[in-house]
Motif scaffolding. Structure first.
Motif: not given
Ligand code: FAD
Length: 472
Positions: A345-367
């Protein structure tokens, strides 16, 4: 007297304060109710999988309650507001003297309960703090405020905990004047999604899992918990999320198997307790800072970050098609089981936000939409930690390298191969960079090349965070 127990996030008969209290008077007639609120669930992004898990556990709960002589009535209404309306009417109709329920701490749930309490009711209301070891607002710093750093919170938490009464309550005994309902009607409409075999239904199964974990795995938890290829964690989160298990049961069982746990902060068992305290921390934060329930970051300047809005990048992440094996394997685990290992969860969240620079709320919602164990507190806490927008979060300039993370925590690629059969043929030492191996060996892999270059992505993110900070 006639008592009504309103089940919400506490689908169990053992160690349930509201139920226990409602049953204390042996003469009382006791009735139970569960109100399904599909529209509200959708608004909260509750996953269909969690709803199916609630449904299955509710069937088990209804059976356990029936054996105690307590009928469970289930009603479906659209949302929380309507649930209050229905409950009031039902209580009146049934001539209920007292209503019993356990508190839920999220903002909308809190407002729903306020609505009920503040209206004129024909019955008494008894409310309990049951879902946490220590209730929100009870662990405060010397200024009387909520801690904003975890370690001092934990210190204060532990000293209060050891002085508190955390014994687990028994399930109530069979009622003398049992009420029997004629037939078991369907509970509520839902998608009957299959639940993975690692999450057997019902509180006895959950307790069995807890016992086994505390006996066999807690000791090695500190080391094993970071290796996704082995089952080193308890897998109890789905039960805690909907209250099939209580944190007191977890703590007491841990103490039975590891009586000295509190004296050995370096032990595996203590490390597990520490995670239970993180769970508490995030709930306490939600109550202290209700804007966290409203899609707001804790660190305000992060609102100024210009996020990448590419839907292709987001979709690739969701589907596990980023070209980074550890990220993709993890996302496939999530999509299949509705559960993901904490390290991942930490790796994929970091990837979405810090590698893809996508808003964390998108990831939070998908989770939330996928997780069987989704809870606003832990999910929001985990996402804001990973995105560096939260309280006591990972610093914004610390950026996981997904390839290094993969090598460190899945060195032989065992986990990766399990979830990405298309990489079966790739040798161990190349499993984290399969495209390089494929190119060298002129093999065509049915697996995408990386959608971003980590080095460049890292720089882009550092710039975006810096710019956001300046702009604020
Ligand atoms: P174990 O390691 O056995 O831990 C025991 C229990 O402690 C868990 O069941 C859980 O209730 C609690 N816990 C463990 N780690 C944490 C943590 N970091 N924060 C809060 N509680 C914790 N956990 C959820 O329960 N629901 C979520 O929606 C959720 N979303 C997350 C999102 C992100 C981005 C991250 C980084 C973490 C999230 N977590 C969430 C925390 C953690 O990943 C899961 O609780 C854990 O993986 C569940 O597996 P387990 O039951 O085997 O945990």
């Amino acid at each position: 007297a006639k008592h009504l127990v309103w089940f919400r996030g506490d689908l169990r008969i053992t160690d349930n304060k509201a139920l226990f209290s409602a049953c204390t008077d042996p003469e009382a007639d006791v009735l139970a109710v569960f109100i399904a609120t599909p529209e509200q669930w959708q608004k909260h992004d509750t996953s269909p999988r969690q709803i199916a898990f609630i449904h299955k556990n509710l069937i088990a709960l209804r059976e356990s309650l029936a054996q105690l002589g307590i009928p469970l009535v289930c009603q479906t209404v659209p949302n929380f507001s309507a649930s209050i309306q229905w409950l009031s009417d039902f209580a009146q109709q049934q001539q209920i003297d007292a209503l019993f329920f356990n508190r839920q701490y999220e903002l909308n749930e809190y407002k729903r309960d306020r609505q009920l309490i503040s209206q004129e009711n024909s019955f008494q209301i008894h409310i309990f703090d049951d879902a946490l070891l220590l209730p929100p607002k009870s662990v405060l710093n010397q200024k009387g405020e909520m801690y904003q750093v975890y370690t001092p919170f934990r210190r204060a938490f532990l000293s209060q905990l050891t002085a508190s009464d955390f014994h687990s309550l028994q399930a109530p005994t069979k009622r003398a004047n049992a009420i029997i309902l004629e037939e078991n009607e369907p509970l509520f409409e839902h998608d009957d999604i299959e639940i993975a075999a690692c999450f057997p239904v019902g509180e006895s199964a959950a307790r069995q899992k807890l016992r086994q974990f505390c006996r066999e795995k807690a000791e090695n938890y500190q080391i094993d918990r970071d290796i996704p290829a082995i089952e080193g964690t308890s897998l109890l989160s789905p039960y805690l999320a909907i209250g099939v298990l209580s944190p007191r049961q977890c703590l007491n069982r841990l103490l039975v198997e590891n009586p000295n746990v509190l004296d050995f902060p370096d032990s595996g068992a203590f490390c597990w307790l520490n995670e239970l305290i993180w769970r508490e921390f995030y709930y306490h934060l939600l109550v202290a800072f209700p804007h966290l329930c409203r899609d707001k970051p804790f660190i305000a300047w992060t609102n100024y970050i210009h996020w990448n809005t590419s839907s292709a990048d987001l979709e690739a992440w969701k589907k596990g098609l980023t070209g980074y094996p550890i990220v993709d394997a993890a996302m496939r685990q999530l999509n299949t089981l509705g559960w993901m290992h904490n390290r991942l969860r930490m790796i994929t969240a970091s990837f979405l936000v810090k590698d893809l620079l996508i808003d964390w709320r998108q990831g939070e919602q998908y989770f939330m939409q996928q997780l069987i164990d989704g809870t606003l507190a832990a999910n929001n806490g985990g996402w804001q930690w990973s995105a560096s927008t939260g309280i006591d979060a990972s610093p914004w300039f610390r950026i996981f390298n997904p390839t290094t993370q993969g090598k460190k925590f899945d060195p032989q690629g065992e986990f990766i191969r399990h979830w990405l059969p298309e990489l079966q043929a790739v040798p161990n030492d190349c499993i984290h960079t399969p495209h390089e191996w494929a190119e060298k060996n002129q093999v065509v892999l049915a697996y995408p090349t990386p959608i971003v270059d980590h080095k460049l992505a890292r720089l882009r993110t550092l710039e975006a965070f810096e710019a956001g900070k300046k702009e604020s």
